[in-house]
Design a protein around this motif. Structure first.
Motif, PDB file in Angstrom:
ATOM      1  N   GLU A  20     -45.075  57.883  14.781  1.00  0.00           N
ATOM      2  CA  GLU A  20     -44.101  58.075  13.702  1.00  0.00           C
ATOM      3  C   GLU A  20     -42.896  58.870  14.194  1.00  0.00           C
ATOM      4  O   GLU A  20     -41.746  58.558  13.844  1.00  0.00           O
ATOM      5  CB  GLU A  20     -44.763  58.773  12.511  1.00  0.00           C
ATOM      6  CG  GLU A  20     -45.778  57.948  11.756  1.00  0.00           C
ATOM      7  CD  GLU A  20     -47.114  57.778  12.494  1.00  0.00           C
ATOM      8  OE1 GLU A  20     -47.895  56.877  12.130  1.00  0.00           O
ATOM      9  OE2 GLU A  20     -47.370  58.560  13.448  1.00  0.00           O
ATOM     10  N   GLU A  21     -43.142  59.882  15.035  1.00  0.00           N
ATOM     11  CA  GLU A  21     -42.033  60.680  15.574  1.00  0.00           C
ATOM     12  C   GLU A  21     -41.194  59.849  16.539  1.00  0.00           C
ATOM     13  O   GLU A  21     -39.953  59.943  16.532  1.00  0.00           O
ATOM     14  CB  GLU A  21     -42.589  61.926  16.264  1.00  0.00           C
ATOM     15  CG  GLU A  21     -43.155  62.952  15.285  1.00  0.00           C
ATOM     16  CD  GLU A  21     -43.893  64.075  15.990  1.00  0.00           C
ATOM     17  OE1 GLU A  21     -43.917  65.200  15.445  1.00  0.00           O
ATOM     18  OE2 GLU A  21     -44.470  63.843  17.081  1.00  0.00           O
ATOM     19  N   ILE A  22     -41.851  59.045  17.376  1.00  0.00           N
ATOM     20  CA  ILE A  22     -41.112  58.178  18.294  1.00  0.00           C
ATOM     21  C   ILE A  22     -40.239  57.218  17.500  1.00  0.00           C
ATOM     22  O   ILE A  22     -39.054  57.015  17.809  1.00  0.00           O
ATOM     23  CB  ILE A  22     -42.073  57.398  19.206  1.00  0.00           C
ATOM     24  CG1 ILE A  22     -42.772  58.346  20.192  1.00  0.00           C
ATOM     25  CG2 ILE A  22     -41.322  56.308  19.978  1.00  0.00           C
ATOM     26  CD1 ILE A  22     -43.849  57.675  21.031  1.00  0.00           C
ATOM     27  N   GLY A  74     -33.748  68.416  30.650  1.00  0.00           N
ATOM     28  CA  GLY A  74     -33.387  67.577  29.526  1.00  0.00           C
ATOM     29  C   GLY A  74     -33.218  68.376  28.257  1.00  0.00           C
ATOM     30  O   GLY A  74     -33.213  69.605  28.264  1.00  0.00           O
ATOM     31  N   ILE A  75     -33.109  67.670  27.156  1.00  0.00           N
ATOM     32  CA  ILE A  75     -32.874  68.279  25.848  1.00  0.00           C
ATOM     33  C   ILE A  75     -34.095  68.049  24.976  1.00  0.00           C
ATOM     34  O   ILE A  75     -34.540  66.912  24.806  1.00  0.00           O
ATOM     35  CB  ILE A  75     -31.615  67.677  25.196  1.00  0.00           C
ATOM     36  CG1 ILE A  75     -30.383  67.984  26.052  1.00  0.00           C
ATOM     37  CG2 ILE A  75     -31.430  68.210  23.776  1.00  0.00           C
ATOM     38  CD1 ILE A  75     -29.144  67.220  25.624  1.00  0.00           C
ATOM     39  N   ASP A  76     -34.622  69.120  24.420  1.00  0.00           N
ATOM     40  CA  ASP A  76     -35.823  69.037  23.595  1.00  0.00           C
ATOM     41  C   ASP A  76     -35.465  68.492  22.214  1.00  0.00           C
ATOM     42  O   ASP A  76     -34.776  69.141  21.434  1.00  0.00           O
ATOM     43  CB  ASP A  76     -36.452  70.429  23.465  1.00  0.00           C
ATOM     44  CG  ASP A  76     -37.810  70.399  22.780  1.00  0.00           C
ATOM     45  OD1 ASP A  76     -38.190  69.333  22.243  1.00  0.00           O
ATOM     46  OD2 ASP A  76     -38.485  71.439  22.765  1.00  0.00           O
ATOM     47  N   LEU A  77     -35.954  67.297  21.905  1.00  0.00           N
ATOM     48  CA  LEU A  77     -35.738  66.716  20.579  1.00  0.00           C
ATOM     49  C   LEU A  77     -36.980  66.836  19.701  1.00  0.00           C
ATOM     50  O   LEU A  77     -36.888  66.661  18.480  1.00  0.00           O
ATOM     51  CB  LEU A  77     -35.343  65.242  20.699  1.00  0.00           C
ATOM     52  CG  LEU A  77     -34.048  64.939  21.458  1.00  0.00           C
ATOM     53  CD1 LEU A  77     -33.784  63.433  21.469  1.00  0.00           C
ATOM     54  CD2 LEU A  77     -32.856  65.686  20.847  1.00  0.00           C
ATOM     55  N   GLN A  89     -38.219  70.055  11.110  1.00  0.00           N
ATOM     56  CA  GLN A  89     -37.552  69.415   9.969  1.00  0.00           C
ATOM     57  C   GLN A  89     -36.047  69.658   9.946  1.00  0.00           C
ATOM     58  O   GLN A  89     -35.421  69.731   8.874  1.00  0.00           O
ATOM     59  CB  GLN A  89     -38.165  69.894   8.645  1.00  0.00           C
ATOM     60  CG  GLN A  89     -39.655  69.613   8.506  1.00  0.00           C
ATOM     61  CD  GLN A  89     -39.947  68.112   8.514  1.00  0.00           C
ATOM     62  OE1 GLN A  89     -39.325  67.355   7.804  1.00  0.00           O
ATOM     63  NE2 GLN A  89     -40.887  67.710   9.348  1.00  0.00           N
ATOM     64  N   VAL A  90     -35.458  69.792  11.121  1.00  0.00           N
ATOM     65  CA  VAL A  90     -34.000  69.854  11.203  1.00  0.00           C
ATOM     66  C   VAL A  90     -33.446  68.521  10.717  1.00  0.00           C
ATOM     67  O   VAL A  90     -34.047  67.464  10.941  1.00  0.00           O
ATOM     68  CB  VAL A  90     -33.555  70.132  12.658  1.00  0.00           C
ATOM     69  CG1 VAL A  90     -32.042  69.980  12.818  1.00  0.00           C
ATOM     70  CG2 VAL A  90     -34.002  71.523  13.083  1.00  0.00           C
ATOM     71  N   SER A  91     -32.318  68.554  10.036  1.00  0.00           N
ATOM     72  CA  SER A  91     -31.758  67.324   9.477  1.00  0.00           C
ATOM     73  C   SER A  91     -31.499  66.307  10.584  1.00  0.00           C
ATOM     74  O   SER A  91     -31.135  66.655  11.706  1.00  0.00           O
ATOM     75  CB  SER A  91     -30.465  67.613   8.716  1.00  0.00           C
ATOM     76  OG  SER A  91     -29.417  67.905   9.610  1.00  0.00           O
TER      77      SER A  91
END
Length: 323
Positions: free
Chosen positions: A55-57, A291-294, A301-303
């Motif tokens: 779901e996150e992917i 890299g950048i942590d997403l 729950q960041v927009s």
């Protein structure tokens, strides 16, 4: 409504490269130990909670496609080690912005999963196969599963995949004598073979320039066997060859094959690819040191608009020329 073409015009990096393709690693685990890739006997795999859920992917993929990404490739490790990965394929296939949904596998589990992947909406499959010799395969991969790979390729054809590609990393004095045989095998199974120059994947292997078989050498070997070779200006998707990692060529009988000159003629200047790791780190280049942590903002729950802006800001300043 903002169109993909409008986003593409906005989403150019510092060198004018668009963000069109995203490679998503669904697991770091692999059931092979290829000696040019990850030769360590012991390796600390990521824990289950550390990796992104399907779901996150899917949610992150939606953010990326909203910014202009049109092509998604599922990779690993070995992606078919991720339980029920066809569920993720089905989720992604529901995203109408994805024009090309592909998967790269070592093929060992492909016989088991090919039909489910095709029914879920996977469009293309690429299988890594560096040799047609079982003993050589065992030496290369530390596995006796060569026969399973061949069965997996046959199963993919039987499942209805019209586009099957075979990737072969060519290493001097290891398998450079097999180029013509791999071409012949590709003909037999209806797959396009792509030869890859041996590349340094970050210093973790015993890579050396002496081990690299160049594109020019590969073409020379194939010309001696098959005669004249015609370079193609476009790849199979109608994209100019200069925009794709593989330069395509055609033999006299119409057989098409590719060469990825990752070492001697890298395609960094036109690279539109980035990579999302299993634990949610976004790398703007395969060679990037960080890299950048997403995952963190996603789980906090960041927009989604702020996550998208993070991606936009990073891509616009991208200057990576890794190879």
């Amino acid at each position: 409504m903002t169109t993909h073409k409008q986003f593409e015009a906005r989403m150019l990096d510092a060198l004018g490269r668009p963000m069109r393709s995203l490679r998503i690693s669904v697991t770091d685990q692999c059931n092979l130990r290829c000696n040019y890739c990850m030769p360590e006997e012991e390796y600390a795999w990521l824990g289950r909670d550390a990796i992104l859920s399907f779901e996150e992917i899917n949610e992150l993929a939606g953010i990326f496609t909203g910014l202009g990404v049109q092509k998604i490739r599922l990779t690993g490790g070995e992606p078919l080690l991720r339980h029920n990965v066809s569920k993720l394929v089905r989720m992604l296939a529901g995203n109408v912005a994805i024009q090309d949904l592909a998967l790269t596998t070592n093929g060992i589990l492909l016989e088991r999963d090919a039909q489910a992947l095709r029914e879920a909406g996977l469009m293309r499959v690429t299988v890594s196969l560096d040799t047609l010799q079982p003993n050589r395969f065992r030496s290369l991969t530390r596995s006796a599963a060569h026969g399973a790979v061949l069965k997996g390729i046959a199963a993919a054809r039987g499942a209805g995949f019209e586009v099957i590609k075979i990737n072969a990393v060519i290493v001097r004095d290891l398998n450079n004598d097999e180029l013509p045989d791999l071409i012949e095998y590709g003909r037999e199974v209806g797959a396009e073979v792509r030869f890859i120059e041996y590349m340094d994947v970050g210093g973790a292997t015993r890579w050396s320039l002496d081990s690299v078989v160049t594109r020019a050498e590969m073409l020379g070997i194939l010309k001696r066997r098959f005669g004249p070779i015609e370079p193609l200006k476009e790849n199979g998707d109608g994209v100019p060859a200069s925009k794709a990692p593989a330069d395509q060529f055609r033999l006299r009988d119409g057989t098409v094959f590719g060469i990825i000159s990752s070492t001697t003629q890298p395609f960094c200047r036109t690279c539109d690819r980035s990579r999302l790791t299993p634990d949610g780190i976004w790398f703007l280049c395969l060679y990037a040191p960080s890299g950048i942590d997403l995952k963190k903002p996603l789980r906090e729950q960041v927009s989604r608009s702020l996550i998208a802006q993070t991606i936009v800001n990073a891509w616009r300043t991208r200057r990576d020329r890794g190879a």
